[in-house]
Design a protein around this motif. Sequence first.
Motif, PDB file in Angstrom:
ATOM      1  N   ALA A  12       0.819  -1.212   0.000  1.00 49.14           N
ATOM      2  CA  ALA A  12       0.000   0.000   0.000  1.00 49.14           C
ATOM      3  C   ALA A  12       0.858   1.271   0.000  1.00 49.14           C
ATOM      4  O   ALA A  12       0.523   2.251  -0.655  1.00 49.14           O
ATOM      5  N   ALA A  13       1.974   1.235   0.717  1.00 45.71           N
ATOM      6  CA  ALA A  13       2.834   2.419   0.806  1.00 45.71           C
ATOM      7  C   ALA A  13       3.721   2.602  -0.420  1.00 45.71           C
ATOM      8  O   ALA A  13       4.078   3.729  -0.755  1.00 45.71           O
ATOM      9  N   SER A  14       4.067   1.517  -1.090  1.00 45.18           N
ATOM     10  CA  SER A  14       5.044   1.580  -2.173  1.00 45.18           C
ATOM     11  C   SER A  14       4.456   1.767  -3.556  1.00 45.18           C
ATOM     12  O   SER A  14       5.132   2.270  -4.454  1.00 45.18           O
ATOM     13  N   PHE A  15       3.214   1.352  -3.741  1.00 47.77           N
ATOM     14  CA  PHE A  15       2.617   1.365  -5.075  1.00 47.77           C
ATOM     15  C   PHE A  15       1.327   2.175  -5.056  1.00 47.77           C
ATOM     16  O   PHE A  15       0.356   1.782  -4.437  1.00 47.77           O
ATOM     17  N   LYS A  16       1.362   3.293  -5.761  1.00 50.27           N
ATOM     18  CA  LYS A  16       0.180   4.163  -5.817  1.00 50.27           C
ATOM     19  C   LYS A  16      -0.820   3.690  -6.858  1.00 50.27           C
ATOM     20  O   LYS A  16      -1.954   4.145  -6.883  1.00 50.27           O
ATOM     21  N   SER A  17      -0.388   2.772  -7.725  1.00 46.79           N
ATOM     22  CA  SER A  17      -1.285   2.198  -8.726  1.00 46.79           C
ATOM     23  C   SER A  17      -0.751   0.834  -9.139  1.00 46.79           C
ATOM     24  O   SER A  17       0.416   0.519  -8.899  1.00 46.79           O
ATOM     25  N   VAL A  18      -1.596   0.051  -9.764  1.00 47.39           N
ATOM     26  CA  VAL A  18      -1.160  -1.240 -10.297  1.00 47.39           C
ATOM     27  C   VAL A  18      -0.120  -1.012 -11.393  1.00 47.39           C
ATOM     28  O   VAL A  18       0.796  -1.814 -11.562  1.00 47.39           O
ATOM     29  N   TRP A  19      -0.240   0.112 -12.119  1.00 44.74           N
ATOM     30  CA  TRP A  19       0.765   0.458 -13.132  1.00 44.74           C
ATOM     31  C   TRP A  19       2.157   0.508 -12.511  1.00 44.74           C
ATOM     32  O   TRP A  19       3.133   0.060 -13.109  1.00 44.74           O
ATOM     33  N   SER A  20       2.260   1.077 -11.316  1.00 46.01           N
ATOM     34  CA  SER A  20       3.564   1.184 -10.646  1.00 46.01           C
ATOM     35  C   SER A  20       4.156  -0.193 -10.366  1.00 46.01           C
ATOM     36  O   SER A  20       5.347  -0.419 -10.581  1.00 46.01           O
ATOM     37  N   LEU A  21       3.314  -1.099  -9.895  1.00 46.43           N
ATOM     38  CA  LEU A  21       3.788  -2.455  -9.634  1.00 46.43           C
ATOM     39  C   LEU A  21       4.198  -3.135 -10.935  1.00 46.43           C
ATOM     40  O   LEU A  21       5.261  -3.755 -11.012  1.00 46.43           O
ATOM     41  N   ARG A  36      12.176   6.048 -21.158  1.00 43.77           N
ATOM     42  CA  ARG A  36      10.729   6.191 -20.949  1.00 43.77           C
ATOM     43  C   ARG A  36       9.924   5.677 -22.133  1.00 43.77           C
ATOM     44  O   ARG A  36       8.914   5.006 -21.952  1.00 43.77           O
ATOM     45  N   SER A  37      10.359   5.981 -23.353  1.00 35.92           N
ATOM     46  CA  SER A  37       9.588   5.564 -24.530  1.00 35.92           C
ATOM     47  C   SER A  37       9.513   4.039 -24.629  1.00 35.92           C
ATOM     48  O   SER A  37       8.486   3.484 -25.013  1.00 35.92           O
ATOM     49  N   GLU A  38      10.581   3.376 -24.258  1.00 39.42           N
ATOM     50  CA  GLU A  38      10.597   1.910 -24.246  1.00 39.42           C
ATOM     51  C   GLU A  38       9.592   1.369 -23.224  1.00 39.42           C
ATOM     52  O   GLU A  38       8.842   0.426 -23.504  1.00 39.42           O
ATOM     53  N   LEU A  39       9.566   1.971 -22.046  1.00 39.28           N
ATOM     54  CA  LEU A  39       8.646   1.530 -20.998  1.00 39.28           C
ATOM     55  C   LEU A  39       7.193   1.799 -21.380  1.00 39.28           C
ATOM     56  O   LEU A  39       6.309   0.980 -21.120  1.00 39.28           O
ATOM     57  N   ARG A  44       2.307  -0.346 -22.673  1.00 38.36           N
ATOM     58  CA  ARG A  44       1.140   0.209 -23.371  1.00 38.36           C
ATOM     59  C   ARG A  44       0.395   1.188 -22.465  1.00 38.36           C
ATOM     60  O   ARG A  44      -0.820   1.137 -22.312  1.00 38.36           O
ATOM     61  N   ALA A  45       1.179   2.068 -21.891  1.00 41.36           N
ATOM     62  CA  ALA A  45       0.662   3.062 -20.953  1.00 41.36           C
ATOM     63  C   ALA A  45       0.963   4.461 -21.479  1.00 41.36           C
ATOM     64  O   ALA A  45       1.751   4.632 -22.403  1.00 41.36           O
ATOM     65  N   SER A  46       0.359   5.442 -20.858  1.00 42.14           N
ATOM     66  CA  SER A  46       0.617   6.822 -21.262  1.00 42.14           C
ATOM     67  C   SER A  46       1.937   7.309 -20.662  1.00 42.14           C
ATOM     68  O   SER A  46       2.450   6.744 -19.686  1.00 42.14           O
ATOM     69  N   GLU A  47       2.463   8.360 -21.246  1.00 42.59           N
ATOM     70  CA  GLU A  47       3.694   8.949 -20.733  1.00 42.59           C
ATOM     71  C   GLU A  47       3.504   9.423 -19.294  1.00 42.59           C
ATOM     72  O   GLU A  47       4.375   9.237 -18.445  1.00 42.59           O
TER      73      GLU A  47
END
Length: 122
Positions: A12-21, A36-39, A44-47
């Motif tokens: 809960a403290a480390s990941f503000k979204s599932v995207w972060s995980l 960043r462009s590779e990630l 398949r996420a936004s910048e």
Amino acid sequence: MPAPEALKRFIAASFKSVWSLELLLLLKRSPGLHDRSELIAQLRASELVVQQSLDGLVAAGLALFDVDGRAEFKPASPDLLTRIEEVEELYAKKPDAVRRIIVGGSTSGLDAFSNAFLLRGN
């Protein structure tokens, strides 16, 4: 078997979204520097989502940027690496449970804000 409370708090403290995980696990599985462009392409996420996720991971001591702004998985301590491995294992076994922990942790501030507008009786 439910996740231990300490692991739940860490998630809960480390990941503000599932995207972060998902981003952290991508970095962990692909050692080295990533721009960043590779990630963005791989997730398949936004910048914006990728940048916010990277910023959160760096702030949590789980990743680093190099001088060119490329990111890599780099836990600040062996304990953090162990904790990430525990998260990865739990996420592989119980992805919905981990998602609920993350979503529950990120909505607590929203709940507090919305509760400020509740009408209270005298």
